[in-house]
Design an enzyme around this catalytic site. Structure first.
Site, PDB file in Angstrom:
ATOM      1  N   LYS A  23       0.825  -1.207   0.000  1.00 18.95           N
ATOM      2  CA  LYS A  23       0.000   0.000   0.000  1.00 18.95           C
ATOM      3  C   LYS A  23       0.867   1.268   0.000  1.00 18.95           C
ATOM      4  CE  LYS A  23      -2.250  -0.980   3.837  1.00 18.95           C
ATOM      5  NZ  LYS A  23      -1.571  -2.256   4.187  1.00 18.95           N
ATOM      6  N   ARG A  98      -9.439   0.828   8.635  1.00 18.89           N
ATOM      7  CA  ARG A  98      -8.918  -0.497   8.969  1.00 18.89           C
ATOM      8  C   ARG A  98      -9.918  -1.299   9.780  1.00 18.89           C
ATOM      9  NH1 ARG A  98      -2.973   0.714   8.734  1.00 18.89           N
ATOM     10  NH2 ARG A  98      -1.800  -1.179   9.159  1.00 18.89           N
ATOM     11  N   ARG A 137      11.805  -5.504   4.943  1.00 14.52           N
ATOM     12  CA  ARG A 137      11.530  -4.086   4.684  1.00 14.52           C
ATOM     13  C   ARG A 137      12.444  -3.183   5.522  1.00 14.52           C
ATOM     14  NH1 ARG A 137       5.480  -1.831   4.856  1.00 14.52           N
ATOM     15  NH2 ARG A 137       5.526  -2.424   7.048  1.00 14.52           N
ATOM     16  N   ARG A 170      11.451  -1.137  11.022  1.00 16.59           N
ATOM     17  CA  ARG A 170      10.382  -0.810  11.973  1.00 16.59           C
ATOM     18  C   ARG A 170      10.300  -1.896  13.047  1.00 16.59           C
ATOM     19  NH1 ARG A 170       5.186   0.590   8.239  1.00 16.59           N
ATOM     20  NH2 ARG A 170       4.209  -0.456   9.994  1.00 16.59           N
ATOM     21  N   ARG A 181       0.150  -8.561  13.452  1.00 14.91           N
ATOM     22  CA  ARG A 181      -0.467  -7.645  12.480  1.00 14.91           C
ATOM     23  C   ARG A 181      -1.262  -8.415  11.441  1.00 14.91           C
ATOM     24  NH1 ARG A 181       4.499  -4.850  10.345  1.00 14.91           N
ATOM     25  NH2 ARG A 181       3.165  -3.442   9.173  1.00 14.91           N
TER      26      ARG A 181
HETATM   27  P1  AMP Z   1       1.059   0.881   8.896  1.00 14.41           P
HETATM   28  O1  AMP Z   1       2.233   1.754   8.642  1.00 14.41           O
HETATM   29  O2  AMP Z   1      -0.130   1.231   8.035  1.00 14.41           O
HETATM   30  O3  AMP Z   1       1.397  -0.588   8.851  1.00 14.41           O
HETATM   31  O4  AMP Z   1       0.592   1.186  10.394  1.00 14.41           O
HETATM   32  C1  AMP Z   1       1.455   0.944  11.491  1.00 14.41           C
HETATM   33  C2  AMP Z   1       0.656   0.814  12.765  1.00 14.41           C
HETATM   34  O5  AMP Z   1      -0.043   2.039  13.022  1.00 14.41           O
HETATM   35  C3  AMP Z   1      -0.429  -0.247  12.745  1.00 14.41           C
HETATM   36  O6  AMP Z   1       0.076  -1.539  13.035  1.00 14.41           O
HETATM   37  C4  AMP Z   1      -1.346   0.269  13.852  1.00 14.41           C
HETATM   38  O7  AMP Z   1      -0.799   0.054  15.132  1.00 14.41           O
HETATM   39  C5  AMP Z   1      -1.308   1.768  13.587  1.00 14.41           C
HETATM   40  N1  AMP Z   1      -2.355   2.160  12.618  1.00 14.41           N
HETATM   41  C6  AMP Z   1      -2.167   2.672  11.365  1.00 14.41           C
HETATM   42  N2  AMP Z   1      -3.339   2.933  10.771  1.00 14.41           N
HETATM   43  C7  AMP Z   1      -4.299   2.581  11.657  1.00 14.41           C
HETATM   44  C8  AMP Z   1      -5.717   2.588  11.627  1.00 14.41           C
HETATM   45  N3  AMP Z   1      -6.398   3.019  10.543  1.00 14.41           N
HETATM   46  N4  AMP Z   1      -6.377   2.136  12.720  1.00 14.41           N
HETATM   47  C9  AMP Z   1      -5.721   1.705  13.822  1.00 14.41           C
HETATM   48  N5  AMP Z   1      -4.389   1.662  13.906  1.00 14.41           N
HETATM   49  C10 AMP Z   1      -3.667   2.099  12.838  1.00 14.41           C
END
Ligand code: AMP
Length: 226
Positions: A23, A98, A137, A170, A181
């Site tokens: 994404k 999400r 990554r 990360r 996740r």
């Molecule tokens: P990402 O970079 O999109 O993988 O997001 C990293 C982390 O941020 C996720 O594992 C969640 O802990 C938090 N996060 C990001 N977007 C959301 C969302 N829409 N709702 C809840 N937590 C989020």
């Protein structure tokens, strides 16, 4: 993090897909090639954590464990962010919504600010490939550029091509958090595929065909009236 591309016009898109489906990489490509504004909830939250804000402090532990940050915090954060965008701005939402409550809140936000949703892109990638991608990554903590140690390495090992900062892994790209996740994705986010399919918005694209090919498939779907 929100970053603006060259042109301020374009469609309003959501990118759905498991962690590691691509994404963020795809959204950055659409920003650079189509001039869309890239809005990544993960990047915004990581910036809040780095700046030590109240939101960052509230989100930090959930993020490290690979759990979702509570809906109420995310919905407030995104309502503020979307309200800043002019009606003509094209954008791609990466990592939001999400959960079902977030999707319902987004519908209400868009109705309130008069934005139409043009398409929901579901990037499909199988689990073993997701794990391979996530565990290799590396990201830039400064500009959020994304790399992979084998398939998309930077020109100089460990250094961001775009801004020269030292790349990091990360914390949530380490094995225990990855497993968490992926489970959270299946339980909370995968049901959104049905939510948007029922509204006739969903376009499912194979997330392994390469970033430009995915962009072309999105364009074709949008032109076809998806
Ligand atoms: P990402 O970079 O999109 O993988 O997001 C990293 C982390 O941020 C996720 O594992 C969640 O802990 C938090 N996060 C990001 N977007 C959301 C969302 N829409 N709702 C809840 N937590 C989020």
């Amino acid at each position: 993090m929100e970053s603006q591309g060259a042109s301020a016009q374009g469609p309003h898109l959501i990118l759905l897909g498991a962690p590691g489906a691509g994404k963020g990489t795809q959204a950055a490509y659409l920003r650079d090639q189509w001039g869309l504004t890239h809005i990544s909830t993960g990047d915004i939250l990581r910036a809040e954590v780095a700046q030590g804000t109240a939101l960052g402090a509230a989100a930090h532990d959930y993020m490290q464990r690979g759990e979702l940050v509570p809906d109420a915090l995310i919905i407030r954060m995104m309502a503020e962010r979307l309200a800043l965008l002019g009606a003509a701005a094209g954008y791609v939402l990466d990592g939001f919504p999400r959960t079902a409550p977030q999707a319902e809140a987004l519908d209400a936000m868009l109705a309130r600010i008069g934005h139409r949703l043009d398409g929901v892109i579901n990037l499909e990638v199988e689990r073993t490939e997701l794990i391979r991608r996530l565990s290799g990554r590396r990201v830039c903590p400064n500009c959020s550029a994304i790399y992979h140690v084998e398939t998309m390495p930077p020109r100089d090992a460990g250094i961001c091509d775009a801004c020269g900062a030292a790349l990091i892994q990360r914390k949530d790209d380490q094995p225990a958090a990855i497993a968490n996740r992926l489970e959270v994705y299946v339980a909370a986010t995968q049901p959104l595929i049905d939510y948007y399919a029922a509204r006739g918005m969903l376009v499912t694209i194979d997330g392994t065909i390469g970033v430009p090919a995915v962009a072309e498939a999105i364009r074709a779907a949008l032109c076809g009236g998806a």
